[in-house]
Design an enzyme around this catalytic site. Structure first.
Site, PDB file in Angstrom:
ATOM      1  N   ARG A  28      13.940  -2.732 -12.771  1.00  0.00           N
ATOM      2  CA  ARG A  28      12.981  -1.905 -11.845  1.00  0.00           C
ATOM      3  C   ARG A  28      12.946  -1.153 -12.667  1.00  0.00           C
ATOM      4  NH1 ARG A  28      13.435  -1.203  -5.595  1.00  0.00           N
ATOM      5  NH2 ARG A  28      14.924   0.253  -6.805  1.00  0.00           N
ATOM      6  N   GLU A  78       4.754   2.124   3.032  1.00  0.00           N
ATOM      7  CA  GLU A  78       6.104   2.391   3.265  1.00  0.00           C
ATOM      8  C   GLU A  78       6.088   3.767   3.976  1.00  0.00           C
ATOM      9  OE1 GLU A  78       7.973   2.166  -0.343  1.00  0.00           O
ATOM     10  OE2 GLU A  78       6.265   2.785  -1.325  1.00  0.00           O
ATOM     11  N   LYS A 115       9.174   3.188  -9.821  1.00  0.00           N
ATOM     12  CA  LYS A 115      10.274   4.743  -9.220  1.00  0.00           C
ATOM     13  C   LYS A 115      10.181   6.067 -10.201  1.00  0.00           C
ATOM     14  CE  LYS A 115      14.373   4.823  -6.236  1.00  0.00           C
ATOM     15  NZ  LYS A 115      13.905   5.862  -5.388  1.00  0.00           N
TER      16      LYS A 115
HETATM   17  N1  PLP Z   1      10.743   2.706  -1.077  1.00  0.00           N
HETATM   18  C1  PLP Z   1      10.545   4.061  -1.678  1.00  0.00           C
HETATM   19  C2  PLP Z   1       9.691   4.802  -2.161  1.00  0.00           C
HETATM   20  C3  PLP Z   1      12.113   4.154  -2.160  1.00  0.00           C
HETATM   21  O1  PLP Z   1      12.213   5.460  -2.591  1.00  0.00           O
HETATM   22  C4  PLP Z   1      13.273   3.365  -2.227  1.00  0.00           C
HETATM   23  C5  PLP Z   1      13.985   4.314  -2.525  1.00  0.00           C
HETATM   24  O2  PLP Z   1      14.909   3.362  -3.646  1.00  0.00           O
HETATM   25  C6  PLP Z   1      12.901   2.270  -1.276  1.00  0.00           C
HETATM   26  C7  PLP Z   1      11.404   1.902  -1.277  1.00  0.00           C
HETATM   27  C8  PLP Z   1      14.496   0.955  -1.154  1.00  0.00           C
HETATM   28  O3  PLP Z   1      14.201   0.480  -2.467  1.00  0.00           O
HETATM   29  P1  PLP Z   1      15.701  -0.259  -2.389  1.00  0.00           P
HETATM   30  O4  PLP Z   1      15.852  -0.868  -1.250  1.00  0.00           O
HETATM   31  O5  PLP Z   1      15.506  -0.394  -3.541  1.00  0.00           O
HETATM   32  O6  PLP Z   1      16.519   0.888  -2.707  1.00  0.00           O
HETATM   33  C1  COI Z   2      17.343   4.902  -2.894  1.00  0.00           C
HETATM   34  O1  COI Z   2      16.904   4.755  -1.672  1.00  0.00           O
HETATM   35  O2  COI Z   2      17.806   4.989  -3.623  1.00  0.00           O
HETATM   36  C2  COI Z   2      15.873   6.473  -2.666  1.00  0.00           C
HETATM   37  O3  COI Z   2      16.104   6.599  -3.865  1.00  0.00           O
HETATM   38  C3  COI Z   2      15.757   6.794  -1.549  1.00  0.00           C
HETATM   39  C4  COI Z   2      15.286   8.133  -1.697  1.00  0.00           C
HETATM   40  C5  COI Z   2      14.415   9.278  -1.038  1.00  0.00           C
HETATM   41  C6  COI Z   2      16.769   8.601  -1.764  1.00  0.00           C
END
Ligand code: PLP
Ligand code: COI
Length: 340
Positions: free
Chosen positions: A81, A219, A183
């Protein structure tokens, strides 16, 4: 020796740990990188990251298993990612195998900060990259730094597994064809006003709808949505402008393969939300945080699961996912990376 930290009372905050990984990109190549002691970053006042926010990050966690090993969860997907993010931001990709190695090395070097099994805390790992040389015309930097630090954390939302109240936001998070699916730091900078305003009004988070029509669920600022239907299906929004959460993608597998549930990954209209039985936010930081109520400009959606506990299906998903992450339940091939 484990550090003397009150693991069970940690919130989601920054605690400096001993070592961090740093690699520099210059003249078209990454150097070999090193673990260093200094937590401070020094760069030009005109660095591209400072002027034009050319920065991105990842987030994952390391866990202590019941039998005392240290592991992390699907770091290859964070590497992938971040590579996708870098391409979209005109940043150089840090090779995916080196990303995983840097995560492993940084966690190993801070092993004393990995919270013990059963403490409710974990070691959060933050890989990130930024354009570091001076840029004044709008263009990408030529020099970059890739870094990884770690910090022990507790629950992202106060109260841990207690259901939270969120609101439908009047601010948009991501434009169609924009950067919502990567991200990038900029996605979070523009969410700061919305989150401060939400907190001021007593809400834990914002539910963002699609910017074009404001009819579909996207989201929150830091997590994807999962919904459980009254007949026990998992429904989760599909959109080109949300972050492809690794937790959500993993939960889809857990639901189908471990719990025998039907999974629907599709557009979810806000109008449908009132008919769901349970709602949760999923992500690395959020794990699965149950949502008890959503406020939509004075109209309330109260989920039947209530405000006291996680709904029963959410709880099953939570227990199975965290069981896999902490080595209590056998993981699908390749999901667990052994660190120590
Ligand atoms: N959506 C957003 C905007 C995020 O910042 C995060 C955190 O990483 C997620 C979703 C969840 O992603 P993940 O499950 O890969 O941590
Ligand atoms: C994560 O879940 O790792 C994120 O980056 C989300 C952030 C809002 C702390």
């Amino acid at each position: 020796m484990s550090k003397n930290i009150d693991w069970s009372n940690l919130g989601f905050g920054y605690i400096e740990t001993d070592k961090r990984f740093v690699s520099n990109y210059k003249d078209g190549a990454w150097d070999e990188g090193a673990l260093i002691d200094d937590p401070m970053v020094t760069m030009s006042e005109c660095a591209c990251v400072l002027q034009y926010a050319q920065t991105c990050f990842e987030g994952l966690k390391a866990y202590t298993t019941e039998d005392g090993r240290i592991v992390c969860f699907r770091p290859d997907l964070n590497a992938q990612r971040m590579a996708d993010t870098c391409k979209r931001l005109e940043m150089p990709v840090f090779p995916e195998d080196r990303f995983v190695q840097a995560v492993v090395d940084t966690v190993k070097a801070n092993a004393d900060y990995v919270p013990p099994f059963g403490s409710g805390a974990t070691l959060y790992i933050r890989p990130y990259m930024f354009g570091s040389n001076a840029v004044i015309g709008v263009k990408p930097a030529d020099e970059y730094q890739f870094r990884v630090f770690t910090t022990p954390v507790g629950p992202y939302f106060k109260g841990g597994a207690k259901p939270i109240v969120i609101r439908v936001s009047d601010f948009d998070r991501a434009a169609p064809h924009g950067t919502g699916h990567i991200k990038a730091g900029l996605n979070y900078a523009m969410s700061l006003h919305a989150i401060v305003d939400a907190h001021d009004k007593g809400y834990a988070e914002n539910m963002y709808l699609d910017a074009a029509t404001r009819t579909k669920v996207e989201e929150t600022g830091g997590a994807n949505f999962i919904f459980i239907t009254k007949d026990g299906k998992l429904v989760t929004p599909k959109s080109d402008s949300i972050l492809p959460s690794i937790t959500r993608r993993s939960l889809m597998v857990v639901a189908e393969k471990y719990l025998g549930m039907t999974v629907e990954h599709r557009e979810v209209y806000f109008d449908e939300v009132k008919d769901f039985a349970e709602c949760g936010l999923c992500g690395t930081a959020a794990v699965i945080s149950p949502v008890g109520r959503i406020d939509d400009h004075g109209k309330e959606i109260c989920f039947p699961s209530g405000m006291d506990d996680m709904g029963p299906v959410t709880k099953k998903l939570y227990d199975t996912l965290t069981g896999i992450q902490m080595g209590k339940i056998e993981a699908p091939e390749g999901w667990i990376k052994e660190i120590k």
